[in-house]
Design a protein around this motif. Structure first.
Motif: not given
Length: 227
Positions: A56-57, A95-98, A136-138
């Motif tokens: 989903n992310f 978002h992909v990396l999360v 996520g922070g970035i």
């Protein structure tokens, strides 16, 4: 052909928000042991069904990256026309990396032997959990700045979108402050191991954030059509 491809890129932004919210909230209500007060959306990527939230992310990130390219075409030559799409692209990639790097089990989820009842100590966090938090922070910092850039872009020409942009940026900032205040109150590892963070405000903010991005996609789509 260029206009047609731009419309498709902008349409990706209209799809991303409803998709990520529908899948995320459906899991939040259906996954055993999950509590909106006690657990973050990222924790849905844990357990046997965690692949659903990870996917989903990733899908939402890919759709937002396509939208960022479309936004660049529409905003080129306007105030914020370079920085806003770039920052939206950073949010999309993050978002992909999360989705690729999952967080660690915490706050009793997923329900399994050995899952901490509180938040694990910093020195026990896994590498993929630290990367998850970093990206996520970035991403959300980039989105916050993009909102303020877009508020300037819309200005008095579109007061509703200017206000929505400011509201969303301030909401992200308030979320950071809310999380930081919890961290400041729980510096003792022994306390963190049993203390609980209330994630409900963050869950309530998600429809606003993704609703804003969806509204932005519709607004830019209308601007592209008018042009």
């Amino acid at each position: 052909m260029h206009d047609s491809s731009t419309r498709r890129l902008l349409t990706a932004g209209r799809v991303a928000g409803p998709l990520v919210l529908a899948v995320g909230f459906a899991q939040a209500f259906l996954r055993e042991g999950f509590d909106l007060h006690r657990h973050a959306s990222s924790q849905l990527a844990l357990g046997a069904l965690g692949w659903i939230q990870s996917l989903n992310f990733i899908v939402a990130g890919v759709l937002m990256l396509a939208f960022a390219f479309g936004a660049r075409r529409v905003l080129r030559g306007t105030p914020g026309g370079f920085w806003a799409p770039l920052l939206l692209g950073v949010f999309a990639v993050s978002h992909v990396l999360v989705g690729v790097f999952t967080t660690d089990p915490a706050f009793g989820f997923p329900p399994a032997p050995g899952t901490p009842v509180g938040l694990p100590a910093y020195d026990t966090a896994s590498t993929h959990a630290m990367l998850h938090s970093l990206f996520g922070g970035i991403g959300f910092n980039a989105l916050m700045i993009a909102c303020f850039v877009l508020a300037r872009h819309f200005g008095r020409r579109r007061p509703a979108m200017m206000a929505f942009s400011l509201l969303t940026g301030l909401l992200i900032l308030a979320t950071f402050i809310y999380a930081a205040s919890w961290e400041a109150r729980h510096t003792d590892p022994a306390v963190r191991a049993v203390a609980h963070f209330d994630f409900l405000p963050m869950w309530l903010s998600l429809p606003v954030l993704w609703g804003y991005l969806t509204a932005l996609a519709w607004t830019l789509r209308a601007a592209e059509r008018a042009r």
